[in-house]
Enzyme design. Structure first.
Site, PDB file in Angstrom:
ATOM      1  N   PRO A 123      -1.402  -0.996 -46.068  1.00  0.00           N
ATOM      2  CA  PRO A 123      -2.196  -0.599 -47.232  1.00  0.00           C
ATOM      3  C   PRO A 123      -3.292  -1.594 -47.624  1.00  0.00           C
ATOM      4  O   PRO A 123      -4.230  -1.254 -48.333  1.00  0.00           O
ATOM      5  CB  PRO A 123      -1.161  -0.471 -48.359  1.00  0.00           C
ATOM      6  CG  PRO A 123       0.055  -1.178 -47.897  1.00  0.00           C
ATOM      7  CD  PRO A 123       0.030  -1.145 -46.393  1.00  0.00           C
ATOM      8  N   ASP A 148      -4.891 -10.552 -54.638  1.00  0.00           N
ATOM      9  CA  ASP A 148      -3.630 -11.108 -54.143  1.00  0.00           C
ATOM     10  C   ASP A 148      -2.992 -10.052 -53.250  1.00  0.00           C
ATOM     11  O   ASP A 148      -2.020  -9.398 -53.622  1.00  0.00           O
ATOM     12  CB  ASP A 148      -2.725 -11.450 -55.341  1.00  0.00           C
ATOM     13  CG  ASP A 148      -1.403 -12.031 -54.883  1.00  0.00           C
ATOM     14  OD1 ASP A 148      -1.276 -12.375 -53.699  1.00  0.00           O
ATOM     15  OD2 ASP A 148      -0.489 -12.125 -55.718  1.00  0.00           O
ATOM     16  N   GLY A 203      -6.177  -0.487 -54.932  1.00  0.00           N
ATOM     17  CA  GLY A 203      -7.230  -1.367 -55.442  1.00  0.00           C
ATOM     18  C   GLY A 203      -8.610  -0.946 -54.975  1.00  0.00           C
ATOM     19  O   GLY A 203      -9.605  -1.058 -55.690  1.00  0.00           O
TER      20      GLY A 203
HETATM   21  N1  SAM Z   1       1.343 -13.710 -51.720  1.00  0.00           N
HETATM   22  C1  SAM Z   1       1.472 -12.707 -50.752  1.00  0.00           C
HETATM   23  C2  SAM Z   1       0.933 -13.028 -49.394  1.00  0.00           C
HETATM   24  O1  SAM Z   1      -0.139 -13.643 -49.257  1.00  0.00           O
HETATM   25  O2  SAM Z   1       1.597 -12.644 -48.427  1.00  0.00           O
HETATM   26  C3  SAM Z   1       1.014 -11.364 -51.192  1.00  0.00           C
HETATM   27  C4  SAM Z   1       1.453 -11.042 -52.559  1.00  0.00           C
HETATM   28  S1  SAM Z   1       1.626  -9.456 -53.123  1.00  0.00           S
HETATM   29  C5  SAM Z   1       3.289  -9.104 -52.761  1.00  0.00           C
HETATM   30  C6  SAM Z   1       0.699  -8.356 -52.127  1.00  0.00           C
HETATM   31  C7  SAM Z   1       0.720  -6.965 -52.736  1.00  0.00           C
HETATM   32  O3  SAM Z   1      -0.478  -6.273 -52.389  1.00  0.00           O
HETATM   33  C8  SAM Z   1       1.866  -6.065 -52.281  1.00  0.00           C
HETATM   34  O4  SAM Z   1       2.733  -5.866 -53.366  1.00  0.00           O
HETATM   35  C9  SAM Z   1       1.195  -4.772 -51.825  1.00  0.00           C
HETATM   36  O5  SAM Z   1       1.900  -3.606 -52.201  1.00  0.00           O
HETATM   37  C10 SAM Z   1      -0.157  -4.893 -52.521  1.00  0.00           C
HETATM   38  N2  SAM Z   1      -1.225  -4.081 -51.897  1.00  0.00           N
HETATM   39  C11 SAM Z   1      -1.456  -3.896 -50.588  1.00  0.00           C
HETATM   40  N3  SAM Z   1      -2.510  -3.083 -50.409  1.00  0.00           N
HETATM   41  C12 SAM Z   1      -2.963  -2.759 -51.650  1.00  0.00           C
HETATM   42  C13 SAM Z   1      -4.035  -1.952 -52.123  1.00  0.00           C
HETATM   43  N4  SAM Z   1      -4.828  -1.299 -51.271  1.00  0.00           N
HETATM   44  N5  SAM Z   1      -4.219  -1.852 -53.468  1.00  0.00           N
HETATM   45  C14 SAM Z   1      -3.404  -2.512 -54.340  1.00  0.00           C
HETATM   46  N6  SAM Z   1      -2.368  -3.281 -53.946  1.00  0.00           N
HETATM   47  C15 SAM Z   1      -2.159  -3.409 -52.608  1.00  0.00           C
END
Ligand code: SAM
Length: 288
Positions: free
Chosen positions: A174, A167, A150
């Site tokens: 990451p 989110d 992102g």
């Molecule tokens: N509702 C959840 C919480 O607050 O714990 C989080 C939901 S969602 C599963 C978070 C997502 O962000 C993960 O699938 C992860 O792979 C993604 N993520 C983490 N870092 C990211 C980045 N730099 N760019 C895009 N997605 C990312």
């Protein structure tokens, strides 16, 4: 003997997942079974079935969302900005690999395009296959999956989205840079002149520094910024925070009528009351 991921322990014939919260706090869930367990280049991805919370997505041993209450978090991170913006057409979701936020956004017929930028394709694959309570097996043609960081995606874009929803997972691994000022500056630029953004800003009980820092940055960058709350039993402390920034629309001016969509938690009264903060939060928040 079965080799389990490091967060799983077999004890007296039962499987337990232990989430290490902080130095003096760990939370354990008794499991019915491990449904999916694989490592990606970014993290270890598990879908487990728990006794009390139903199925859950677990990343690097941290529970992200559960069938029991994932809808509370996903409805609140999605419907609040989408209802406060008078005419959202193009939405960007960063993270959100469980597909819950995209699923909620897709409930509005007037939204034309939802770009979901998730760093880890394995999370989306696992949730679509094994967590239908959250992902709803999302297959709406308006949802475009982009598997990228992102942080990188927003770098060279401007003036593109009506609403941006961050989110992300916790600010380690990451997602670490998704809590930093440079990223929010990029989001401000990526939004249209009347755009609204919202991010999950962690626990007001256990992560006050993260929340205060996020709220301070958004207050500096946006004409209007506000923190709102919801109770999500899965997350440590129960109370969870979201912080919104708006370029044009005051975040406490509510629409006369919201577009009715089917929800389990969110409604018009929740929209109006979620910005009311307890006294202890008002004390440490710059926008409280
Ligand atoms: N509702 C959840 C919480 O607050 O714990 C989080 C939901 S969602 C599963 C978070 C997502 O962000 C993960 O699938 C992860 O792979 C993604 N993520 C983490 N870092 C990211 C980045 N730099 N760019 C895009 N997605 C990312």
């Amino acid at each position: 003997m079965t080799k389990y991921p490091e967060w799983i322990e077999e004890k007296d014939g039962s499987l337990w997942l232990t989430e290490y919260e902080r130095e003096n706090l760990k939370i354990s869930y008794r499991l019915k079974e491990i449904i999916f367990s694989e490592s990606s280049p970014f993290q270890h991805v598990m879908i487990v079935d728990t006794f009390d919370f139903g199925r859950a997505l677990v990343l690097d041993g941290i529970v992200q969302t559960t069938a029991l209450d994932g809808h509370i978090y996903n409805e609140m991170i999605t419907h609040v900005p989408l209802c406060l913006h008078p005419n959202p057409k193009k939405v960007l979701i960063i993270g959100g690999g469980d597909c819950g936020a995209a699923r909620e956004a897709a409930k509005y017929p007037h939204i034309e395009r939802i770009d979901m930028v998730e760093i880890d394709e394995l999370v989306v694959k696992a949730c679509k296959a094994h967590l239908p309570e959250i992902s709803g097996n999302l297959s709406d043609p308006r949802v475009h999956f982009i598997f990228d960081d992102g942080l990188r995606f927003v770098k060279d874009r401007r003036n593109e989205y009506d609403v941006v929803i961050v989110d992300s997972s916790d600010p380690i691994g990451p997602a670490e840079h998704l809590f930093e000022r440079g990223f929010y500056e990029d989001l401000h630029r990526v939004l249209k002149d009347d755009g609204i953004m919202v991010c999950q800003s962690q626990s007001p009980i256990f992560h006050q520094n993260v929340l205060r820092n996020t709220a301070s940055i958004l207050k500096e960058l946006f004409a209007f910024s506000k923190t709102y709350i919801a109770t999500v039993p899965t997350y440590p402390g129960g109370l969870w925070s979201f912080t919104a920034g708006s370029k044009t629309y005051p975040l406490d001016r509510f629409p006369d009528r919201i577009t009715p969509v089917e929800t389990k938690y969110f409604n018009e009264e929740i929209l109006k009351s979620c910005f009311s903060l307890p006294t202890f939060m008002k004390k440490f928040l710059p926008n409280g």
